[in-house]
Design an enzyme around this catalytic site. Sequence first.
Site, mmCIF file in Angstrom:
data_model
loop_
_atom_site.group_PDB
_atom_site.id
_atom_site.type_symbol
_atom_site.label_atom_id
_atom_site.label_comp_id
_atom_site.label_asym_id
_atom_site.label_seq_id
_atom_site.Cartn_x
_atom_site.Cartn_y
_atom_site.Cartn_z
ATOM 1 N N TYR A 136 0.858 -1.183 0.000
ATOM 2 C CA TYR A 136 0.000 0.000 0.000
ATOM 3 C C TYR A 136 0.894 1.233 0.000
ATOM 4 C CZ TYR A 136 -3.820 3.118 1.634
ATOM 5 O OH TYR A 136 -4.736 4.122 1.770
ATOM 6 N N LYS A 165 -1.711 -1.308 -3.800
ATOM 7 C CA LYS A 165 -2.668 -0.211 -3.923
ATOM 8 C C LYS A 165 -1.853 1.068 -4.016
ATOM 9 C CE LYS A 165 -6.235 2.412 -1.482
ATOM 10 N NZ LYS A 165 -6.986 2.601 -0.227
ATOM 11 N N ILE A 207 -9.070 -0.122 -5.307
ATOM 12 C CA ILE A 207 -9.583 -0.133 -3.932
ATOM 13 C C ILE A 207 -10.177 1.248 -3.730
ATOM 14 C CG2 ILE A 207 -8.986 -0.290 -1.497
ATOM 15 C CD1 ILE A 207 -6.831 -2.297 -2.249
#
Length: 231
Positions: A136, A165, A207
């Site tokens: 992330y 992400k 996401i």
Amino acid sequence: MVFQPRGIIPAMVTPLKKSEELDLEGLRVVARFLLDAGVHGLFPVGSQGEFWALSREEKGQVWETVVDEVNGKVPVYAGAGAESTRETIELARLAKDLGCDAASIITPYFISPKGHELVEHYKLVAEKADLPVVLYNNPPRTGVRVPPEAVARLVDECGNVVGIKDSSGDLTTTMEFIRSGGPKFSVLAGRDTLIYATLLYGGKGAIAACGNVVPRLIVEIYEAFVKGDYE
């Protein structure tokens, strides 16, 4: 078969009562609303779910509730990042024990690790947690940037690092992740405004925070893209 994140994965809100206790029945309502919209996964206890404000016990309750409500219909991605490697491993193991399918791991956000230190952090988490890991990258919030070369190393050295992400808001960074990760690595848009652009460049989905409000709209973007209906 290698686990490959794809599609629209809403970053779920965490409903609270006025007392600031978890509203687990409200959480089930949110999960059902998203599933009914045709989402491809759920992401509880991420940034949108206010992971920084929840205790370990509360995170476990949220994950357990979502896993139970989903009942295998779509993968559940647990937001298991923390400042320290040790706590991150503990959270990722807890997520696995509670039935989550993968863990999303934000970069440490108080210290400022270098690229090689991030590689060691993620390698230890991937090894000790023993479930698919989604990196992330969110430098506007953490002050820490995941270098594309770190992604390349992690994909090469860790079979369960399966995606990232990217909330950088920088398409050049997104493209470098796509290039560095290779075809089996899933790059997911973390900025809702860049979902379509990320898909065009070879990303596998998003996401999406707005999925809490208009999940069907965002699912339709992805489904139209898959069908080749770019207009």
